[in-house]
Design an enzyme around this catalytic site. Structure first.
Site, PDB file in Angstrom:
ATOM      1  N   ASP A   1       0.836  -1.192   0.000  1.00  0.00           N
ATOM      2  CA  ASP A   1       0.000   0.000   0.000  1.00  0.00           C
ATOM      3  C   ASP A   1       0.880   1.255   0.000  1.00  0.00           C
ATOM      4  O   ASP A   1       1.852   1.334   0.772  1.00  0.00           O
ATOM      5  CB  ASP A   1      -0.889  -0.032   1.250  1.00  0.00           C
ATOM      6  CG  ASP A   1      -1.894   1.085   1.283  1.00  0.00           C
ATOM      7  OD1 ASP A   1      -2.738   1.139   0.379  1.00  0.00           O
ATOM      8  OD2 ASP A   1      -1.839   1.904   2.219  1.00  0.00           O
TER       9      ASP A   1
ATOM     10  N   GLU B   1       1.781  -0.347  -5.019  1.00  0.00           N
ATOM     11  CA  GLU B   1       0.872   0.749  -5.332  1.00  0.00           C
ATOM     12  C   GLU B   1       1.797   1.950  -5.471  1.00  0.00           C
ATOM     13  O   GLU B   1       2.251   2.511  -4.475  1.00  0.00           O
ATOM     14  CB  GLU B   1      -0.154   0.970  -4.216  1.00  0.00           C
ATOM     15  CG  GLU B   1      -1.188   2.026  -4.571  1.00  0.00           C
ATOM     16  CD  GLU B   1      -2.124   2.354  -3.416  1.00  0.00           C
ATOM     17  OE1 GLU B   1      -3.304   2.643  -3.681  1.00  0.00           O
ATOM     18  OE2 GLU B   1      -1.697   2.331  -2.243  1.00  0.00           O
TER      19      GLU B   1
END
Lengths: 706, 105
Positions: free
Chosen positions: A350, A387
Site C-alpha cells: 500500500d 501501489e
C-alpha cells in the site's frame, strides 16, 4: 532437553528464573524450558518486560532486564517456566521525553512488541473494548507447529495470474453468504468452490495484519451506526494476523485458522497475496495513542520534521521510516516471516512510493529497502506489487524502482480504460498501449507486460456496477459532507444517476460492465478483479467505504442468482484467458523475445483510426507461424466500439483454412453474449465484416474448422 | 469438569480415552500419555473423545506433537469428537491430518 547447559537459568527475579537471552531473532522464541524475549531501541535507557495473565487488568510481574542482558541496543532475556498459552507480554521503556529531538519515551505506557506474532485485545470483531485498559494490544506467544504437510507457495508464473481482491470480513459477513462462520478466515474456506467456479487463481486479501477496528470509531452522524477503521489500512502489529478475522480468535487460534485457509487455497491451486501497509502505523500523529513504536524508539521508527513533528506522506498522521536501517530490517524480517511461516505467495504494498523515501522524506533514486526486498533470497519467488504512489504527491506508475522484480498497480490502465469506455476524445492510441501491457510505461529497463497489474476497479473508488451507474460520488454516509473520496472517477451513469427501473439504461450498464471485463481479461499484463464486480455489487455510489461494517461493503450473495448473466460472462472470459497463452504473454508482442504479434485495426482492416474523434479500435493477436507448417494456433480478434451507434468492422484476412468463430458479443443478451471457449459459434465462410453494436465489444476466434 | 486420560495398548494400537476439559493447565497430562506409549511403537493411535467437552489450542498442540512424535506412518484416529472439540479440529485444519470417525473400530 532441560539439562542443556545453554538453557540453564542463571538469574532470578522473584519466583522467575532467568538467563541472558539471544539477540536474534527479535520478538519471542520458544526455547527449551522457556521463552526468549528480544527487543531493540536505539535511545531507551532501560527496558522492562511486563507479563500479564491473559486478559488480566494488572500485570502478573514486571521483570527489568538486568544491565548484563543488553547487547548494543538489544535487550534479550530467557524467562523459564512460563505458561505460554496463558501469558501476554509487553515492555516498558525509559528514555528521554524530548519531542523536539524526536524522543517520546513514557515509562507509564506498556508497549506492544513490534515483532509480536499474535496479539490479544481485539479477538472478537466489533466487540467494544475496555477504553480504560492500560495495555489494549497485548503480545501473545505462538507455536510454530502447524501441520503444513507438503504445502509450499505455489509459484504460479506471474503472467498466468488472475487476481481477485477481497476483504476478508466483507466477503462472507452478509447473512446471504450462507457460511457457518461469517466474516472470518474459516468463512473464506467455505467460498473456495466459488473461486474455482469463477476461475481466479490468486486472492489478494486486503489488510489482515492486526489492526484496531475501533481506531477513530465514531457514530455515523446520519444513521447512528458505529463507523469503524473497517478496511484495516492502519497496522497495529506487522507480524500478527487480525485475530478478529478468525472464528477461533477468542481461543487464540487465529494463526492456525489463517494457515489452514492458505493451505486449503493452495490445495485448490489458488495463491494468496497480502495487501501490506508499511507506510504508517495505527499510532497517528503526536495526538495519537502510544501503543508501540512511539514509545520504543520514536525517532527511529517515524519520519520526523526537523521540529520533531510527524511527516504525513501517508495521509494517516505518521509515516514509517522505512529506509532507516532498523525499520528496513523489520520490514524484511516481517515479509520473510509471512513467506516462510504462512507460505504467502506475494505482497501488494500500500502506498509503496513511501518505501522509496529517505528519512528526510525525499525520494531516493536507489531505495535500499526496495532493493533489499527485490534481491532477498527468501522472497525470491514471491510476487512484489507496488501501489506506486503515495499521499505526498509522489506518483511513480511506470517509474517505480523495480530491480527487475516489482510489478505495479497500473493506475493509468484504470483511468484510460474508463475514459475510453465512456467515450472520451483521443483515447484510441492510449488504449492500444494499455491492451498490449502498457509498453509506453514498462517497455524500458527490462520490464515487460507482467510489470502491469491491470485493474479497472479496486477497493478504492467505485465498484464496476457503480462506475456505470453514477457520474458523481455519493459519500454522505461517511459523515464528511461528501468531501472525502476521489473526484476523478471517470465514470458515466448511462443517463440516470443511481438505480433505475429503466430497462434500456440497465441493459446499457450491463453491456458497459461486460465491455470492461472483456477488455481487462483480453489485455496483456495481470488482470485484477474487485470482489463482487462479477455479481454487479453496488456501494450505492459511495467511492470510499473505508468505515462501513454493513452492506455497503458486504457481498450480497443473492446477486449470484440475480446477476447470473454477468457472473457467467466473467467466468467465460477468465476461461478464455486460461485457454489461450497468447493472452498471457510474458514479453511485449513485436519484440525479439516474442513469437507473436498484435496487429491493430479499425472499422477498416489493417487501418486503425488513431484520430482524436475515433471511438473504434480492433486488435488481432496471432503467432507469427499461425497457419503455416502445421501450426494451427488460434487467432484472437477483439473489436471495441465506444461510439453510441453500431459500426461495421471490416475483418482482416485469416490464414488459409482458418475461419471466424464468435466467442463474445456484448450487444447480445445471454445466452448469446458469450460462449464456452472451444465451443464458439462458427460464422459464415465468406464473412467480410462484422457489425458491432453501439458501446459494445466483439471477440472472434480464428481457427481451422474440424 | 476435571480432565482425565486412560491409556491401553490393544495389540499394535494405542487407545487413549480423554474426558473433561483439555486446556493449557492439563495438556501436560495428555502429552505425558503420548510420551509413555510412543516407545511401544504403536501402528495406530486412537483417541476417544466423545466425553471430551472442550479442547483449547494447548490440546491441539499435543495432537500436533503426537503426530510428530509418532511419525507419519502412524495413523491417528479421533473418535466421537463433537461440539467445540470438533469445531476446533475443523477450523484449525487438523481434521485433515487425522481420521475423524464417529465410532471405532
Amino acid at each position: 532437553m532441560d539439562s542443556r547447559i545453554d538453557f540453564y537459568p542463571t538469574h532470578q527475579h522473584g519466583a522467575y528464573r532467568l538467563r541472558p537471552g539471544r539477540v536474534s531473532p527479535f520478538g519471542t522464541t520458544l526455547v527449551p524450558g522457556g521463552v526468549n524475549f528480544a527487543i531493540s531501541s536505539g535511545h531507551a535507557t532501560s527496558c522492562t518486560l511486563v507479563l500479564f495473565e491473559k486478559d488480566a487488568p494488572e500485570p502478573l510481574v514486571e521483570i527489568p532486564f538486568p544491565p548484563s542482558f543488553r547487547i548494543g541496543n538489544a535487550w534479550c532475556m530467557i524467562v523459564f517456566d512460563l505458561d505460554c498459552e496463558r501469558i501476554e507480554y509487553g515492555y516498558r521503556m525509559e528514555g528521554p521525553w524530548d519531542p523536539g529531538a524526536g524522543h517520546r519515551f513514557d515509562a507509564s505506557k506498556i508497549l506492544l512488541d513490534p515483532y509480536a506474532k499474535a496479539i490479544g485485545g481485539r479477538t472478537v470483531w466489533g466487540q467494544p473494548p475496555d477504553w480504560n485498559n492500560k495495555f489494549p494490544h497485548r503480545g501473545r506467544l505462538i507455536f510454530d507447529d502447524f501441520d503444513w504437510e507438503d504445502d509450499r507457495p505455489l509459484e504460479t508464473p506471474l503472467a498466468d495470474l488472475v487476481i481477485y481482491e477481497l476483504h476478508t470480513r466483507s466477503f462472507t459477513a452478509h447473512p446471504s453468504a450462507g457460511v457457518k462462520h461469517p466474516g472470518t478466515f474459516a468463512g473464506l474456506i467455505a467460498k473456495i468452490p466459488y473461486f474455482k467456479e469463477l476461475g481466479v487463481n490468486c486472492v489478494e486479501l486486503m489488510p489482515i495484519f492486526e489492526f484496531d477496528e475501533f481506531e477513530n470509531s465514531r457514530p455515523n452522524p446520519v444513521t447512528g451506526e458505529t463507523m469503524y477503521n473497517y478496511w484495516g489500512y492502519s497496522t497495529v502489529g506487522f507480524f500478527a494476523p487480525k485475530a478478529g478475522y478468525a472464528a477461533t480468535g477468542p481461543f487464540g487460534m487465529e494463526v492456525d485458522e489463517l494457515k489452514n485457509l492458505i493451505k486449503e487455497l493452495h490445495r485448490n491451486g489458488i495463491e494468496v497475496m497480502l495487501d501490506v501497509v508499511f507506510n504508517h502505523t495505527a499510532e497517528g500523529n503526536e495526538r495519537g495513542p502510544t501503543l508501540s513504536f512511539r514509545g520504543i524508539d520514536n525517532q527511529t521508527y517515524y519520519m520526523l520534521t526537523p521540529e520533531g513533528y510527524y511527516y504525513n506522506f501517508s495521509g494517516c498522521g505518521n509515516t514509517l521510516n522505512c529506509n532507516s536501517p532498523v525499520v528496513r530490517n523489520m520490514v524484511l524480517d516481517c515479509l520473510r516471516y509471512w513467506a516462510a511461516e504462512y507460505h504467502i505467495d506475494g505482497f501488494r504494498f500500500d502506498l509503496a512510493s513511501i518505501l522509496g523515501r529517505a528519512p528526510s522524506g525525499a525520494p531516493l533514486s536507489n531505495p535500499p529497502l526496495l532493493e533489499s526486498l527485490a534481491f532477498d533470497p527468501v522472497l525470491a519467488k514471491c510476487k512484489l506489487v507496488a501501489e506506486a504512489w503515495d499521499a505526498g504527491g509522489l506518483y511513480q506508475v511506470g517509474s517505480f524502482p523495480a530491480y527487475g522484480r516489482w510489478a505495479e498497480w497500473n493506475g493509468k490502465y484504470r483511468d484510460d480504460i474508463r475514459r475510453f469506455l465512456k467515450g472520451d476524445d483521443a483515447m484510441v492510441p492510449v488504449m492500444a498501449e494499455r491492451i498490449q501491457g502498457s509498453p509506453d510505461l514498462y517497455g524500458w529497463n527490462e520490464r515487460g507486460p507482467t510489470a502491469s497489474i491491470n485493474f479497472i476497479t479496486c477497493h478504492d473508488g467505485f465498484t464496476l456496477h457503480d462506475l456505470f451507474a453514477y457520474n458523481d460520488k455519493h459519500n454522505d454516509a461517511n459523515g464528511e459532507q461528501n468531501r472525502d473520496g476521489g473526484n476523478d472517477n471517470h465514470s458515466w451513469n448511462c443517463g440516470v444517476e443511481g438505480e433505475t427501473d429503466d430497462p434500456q439504461v440497465n441493459a446499457l450498464r450491463q453491456r458497459m460492465s461486460k465491455n470492461a471485463l472483456a477488455i481487462l481479461l483480453m489485455s496483456h499484463g495481470i488482470p485484477m478483479l474487485l470482489m463482487g464486480d462479477e455479481l454487479g455489487r453496488t456501494q450505492r455510489g459511495n467511492n470510499n467505504t473505508y468505515s462501513h461494517d454493513n452492506d455497503l461493503n458486504w457481498v450480497d450473495w443473492t446477486l449470484r442468482e440475480r446477476n447470473v448473466e454477468l457472473f457467467n460472462f466473467t467466468r467465460q472470459m477468465i476461461a478464455l484467458r486460461k485457454a489461450h497463452p497468447l493472452l498471457r504473454a510474458g514479453e511485449f508482442f513485436g519484440t525479439n523475445g516474442s513469437p507473436a504479434d498484435i496487429i491493430w485495426h479499425g472499422t477498416r482492416a489493417w487501418k486503425a483510426d488513431w484520430s482524436d474523434a475515433s471511438r473504434a479500435l480492433a486488435c488481432m493477436l496471432r503467432e507469427r507461424q499461425a497457419g503455416q507448417d502445421g501450426n494451427t494456433t488460434p487467432v484472437l480478434y477483439m473489436a471495441i466500439n465506444s461510439f453510441w451507434d453500431a459500426l461495421s468492422f471490416e475483418l482482416p484476412e485469416l490464414p488459409k483454412c482458418y475461419h471466424w468463430h464468435l466467442f463474445a458479443n456484448t450487444s447480445l443478451p445471454a445466452p448469446d453474449d458469450i460462449h464456452q471457449p472451444g465451443q464458439e459459434i462458427a460464422l459464415e465462410e465468406d464473412l467480410q465484416s462484422f457489425l458491432v453494436g453501439g458501446r459494445a465489444l466483439v471477440i472472434l476466434i480464428g481457427r481451422p474448422r474440424p | 469438569m476435571t480432565f482425565s486420560t486412560s491409556v491401553e495398548m490393544k495389540g499394535r494400537e494405542a487407545w487413549i480415552t480423554l474426558e473433561g476439559e483439555l486446556d493449557a493447565a492439563v495438556a501436560g497430562e495428555f502429552r505425558q500419555a503420548i510420551e509413555e506409549i510412543a516407545p511401544q511403537k504403536p501402528e495406530k493411535l486412537v483417541l476417544f473423545t466423545s466425553k471430551l467437552q472442550f479442547m483449547a489450542s494447548a490440546g491441539l498442540r499435543v495432537l500436533v506433537f503426537a503426530k510428530q512424535q509418532m511419525g507419519r506412518e502412524v495413523s491417528i484416529y479421533v473418535v466421537g469428537a463433537s461440539g467445540p472439540v470438533l469445531n476446533t479440529l475443523l477450523l484449525s485444519g487438523f481434521d485433515q491430518s487425522v481420521y475423524l470417525q464417529e465410532s471405532y473400530p
